[in-house]
Design a protein around this motif. Sequence first.
Motif, PDB file in Angstrom:
ATOM      1  N   MET A   1      12.494   9.563 -48.185  1.00 28.98           N
ATOM      2  CA  MET A   1      11.783  10.704 -48.755  1.00 28.98           C
ATOM      3  C   MET A   1      12.531  11.241 -49.976  1.00 28.98           C
ATOM      4  O   MET A   1      11.942  11.534 -51.001  1.00 28.98           O
ATOM      5  N   ILE A   2      13.853  11.333 -49.847  1.00 28.34           N
ATOM      6  CA  ILE A   2      14.637  11.962 -50.917  1.00 28.34           C
ATOM      7  C   ILE A   2      14.960  10.971 -52.031  1.00 28.34           C
ATOM      8  O   ILE A   2      14.858  11.283 -53.217  1.00 28.34           O
ATOM      9  N   SER A   3      15.317   9.737 -51.673  1.00 26.38           N
ATOM     10  CA  SER A   3      15.742   8.788 -52.724  1.00 26.38           C
ATOM     11  C   SER A   3      14.552   8.112 -53.396  1.00 26.38           C
ATOM     12  O   SER A   3      14.646   7.641 -54.516  1.00 26.38           O
ATOM     13  N   ARG A   4      13.429   8.022 -52.694  1.00 23.23           N
ATOM     14  CA  ARG A   4      12.246   7.261 -53.159  1.00 23.23           C
ATOM     15  C   ARG A   4      12.640   5.843 -53.562  1.00 23.23           C
ATOM     16  O   ARG A   4      12.173   5.289 -54.555  1.00 23.23           O
ATOM     17  N   SER A   5      13.557   5.266 -52.791  1.00 21.41           N
ATOM     18  CA  SER A   5      14.055   3.927 -53.084  1.00 21.41           C
ATOM     19  C   SER A   5      12.923   2.912 -53.027  1.00 21.41           C
ATOM     20  O   SER A   5      12.210   2.822 -52.035  1.00 21.41           O
ATOM     21  N   LYS A   6      12.773   2.136 -54.100  1.00 20.88           N
ATOM     22  CA  LYS A   6      11.713   1.128 -54.067  1.00 20.88           C
ATOM     23  C   LYS A   6      12.139  -0.097 -53.262  1.00 20.88           C
ATOM     24  O   LYS A   6      11.332  -0.970 -52.980  1.00 20.88           O
ATOM     25  N   ASP A   7      13.403  -0.168 -52.929  1.00 21.01           N
ATOM     26  CA  ASP A   7      13.905  -1.313 -52.142  1.00 21.01           C
ATOM     27  C   ASP A   7      14.147  -0.929 -50.686  1.00 21.01           C
ATOM     28  O   ASP A   7      14.822  -1.664 -49.962  1.00 21.01           O
ATOM     29  N   ASN A   8      13.655   0.240 -50.277  1.00 16.56           N
ATOM     30  CA  ASN A   8      13.880   0.671 -48.883  1.00 16.56           C
ATOM     31  C   ASN A   8      15.361   0.715 -48.524  1.00 16.56           C
ATOM     32  O   ASN A   8      15.766   0.263 -47.442  1.00 16.56           O
ATOM     33  N   ALA A   9      16.177   1.274 -49.420  1.00 18.62           N
ATOM     34  CA  ALA A   9      17.630   1.257 -49.219  1.00 18.62           C
ATOM     35  C   ALA A   9      18.040   1.891 -47.888  1.00 18.62           C
ATOM     36  O   ALA A   9      19.013   1.463 -47.273  1.00 18.62           O
ATOM     37  N   TYR A  10      17.312   2.900 -47.438  1.00 14.79           N
ATOM     38  CA  TYR A  10      17.725   3.594 -46.217  1.00 14.79           C
ATOM     39  C   TYR A  10      17.125   2.952 -44.956  1.00 14.79           C
ATOM     40  O   TYR A  10      17.384   3.403 -43.845  1.00 14.79           O
ATOM     41  N   HIS A  11      16.343   1.901 -45.109  1.00 15.76           N
ATOM     42  CA  HIS A  11      15.996   1.016 -43.994  1.00 15.76           C
ATOM     43  C   HIS A  11      16.998  -0.139 -43.984  1.00 15.76           C
ATOM     44  O   HIS A  11      17.425  -0.607 -42.936  1.00 15.76           O
ATOM     45  N   TYR A  12      17.354  -0.581 -45.188  1.00 19.77           N
ATOM     46  CA  TYR A  12      18.382  -1.633 -45.312  1.00 19.77           C
ATOM     47  C   TYR A  12      19.691  -1.176 -44.662  1.00 19.77           C
ATOM     48  O   TYR A  12      20.381  -1.978 -44.029  1.00 19.77           O
ATOM     49  N   LEU A  13      20.018   0.129 -44.802  1.00 18.69           N
ATOM     50  CA  LEU A  13      21.311   0.621 -44.302  1.00 18.69           C
ATOM     51  C   LEU A  13      21.507   0.327 -42.804  1.00 18.69           C
ATOM     52  O   LEU A  13      22.427  -0.420 -42.438  1.00 18.69           O
ATOM     53  N   PRO A  14      20.635   0.841 -41.891  1.00 16.67           N
ATOM     54  CA  PRO A  14      20.874   0.520 -40.475  1.00 16.67           C
ATOM     55  C   PRO A  14      20.742  -0.973 -40.182  1.00 16.67           C
ATOM     56  O   PRO A  14      21.507  -1.505 -39.373  1.00 16.67           O
ATOM     57  N   ALA A  15      19.813  -1.631 -40.844  1.00 18.46           N
ATOM     58  CA  ALA A  15      19.628  -3.068 -40.574  1.00 18.46           C
ATOM     59  C   ALA A  15      20.892  -3.846 -40.943  1.00 18.46           C
ATOM     60  O   ALA A  15      21.343  -4.727 -40.198  1.00 18.46           O
TER      61      ALA A  15
END
Length: 242
Positions: A185-199
């Motif tokens: 929500m905050i970063s609006r990462s187009k690469d889903n960086a905050y899904h990549y993080l836990p994965a």
Amino acid sequence: MDTATIDKREDRIRGMFGHIAPTYDFLNHFLSLNIDKWWRRKTTQMVPPAGDGPILDLCTGTGDLALAYDRAAKGKTPIVGADFCHEMLRIAQKKVDSLKANDRIRLIEADAQKLPFPDNHFQIVTVAFGLRNVTDTDRGLSEMIRVARPGGRVAVLEFSQPRNRVFGGLYRFYFRHVLPRLGQMISRSKDNAYHYLPASVMEFPDGEALAERMRRLGLAEVRWKPFTFGVATLYIGVKPKE
Ligand SMILES: C[S@@+](CC[C@H](N)C(=O)[O-])C[C@H]1O[C@@H](n2cnc3c(N)ncnc32)[C@H](O)[C@@H]1O
């Protein structure tokens, strides 16, 4: 996200961090309730600057561990921060400028897998939350060891997986479901960086597995210390004097 399909190619990683650079520091502190600052400070205390010789912080990003080392060394030790993401380094550079520390903290754009530094050079080589993102972990670690001087220390601060059943369960829920949504929500990462993080954390070796890898690549006296119930772990090794 299927952990087996995590794409860690250099261009993708560089692009991902380039895109989230403007919100990176805010989210780091917000999502960790500022505990990340304590982890970096603790790293400088457990692997303190000793005497002369420069310190290298790899994957330095926005420079927070490099700056923590500058504080720990009271500005008396030359520090190099290296990262291959220009946008992250630009933010680090602003911090160095505002401290008027350009004479002692140097930032260099470089890939952790082929460092532009001579062998046996640094008294301490660190990486915080970076090794997990390096395409070839062993090449990154080998480069850290190569540029450390004999007797020098190599320190890896990285996320790990809490083993405590109750805390671990709660934390995993936060890490897998709450953090990615807030981060996105905050970063609006187009690469889903905050899904990549836990994965990426879930597929990366931690505890004894990472310590063993460090030993296999040539480090001696490898030990590791979990922080905050094992949310992060600090791994420390020494380059043998031969
Ligand atoms: C999660 S950030 C960590 C930043 C900082 N060390 C900290 O503690 O906040 C990871 C950083 O690693 C960098 N990185 C990833 N792979 C790299 C590589 N092969 N060479 C250099 N930097 C790399 C990224 O550009 C990014 O700035």
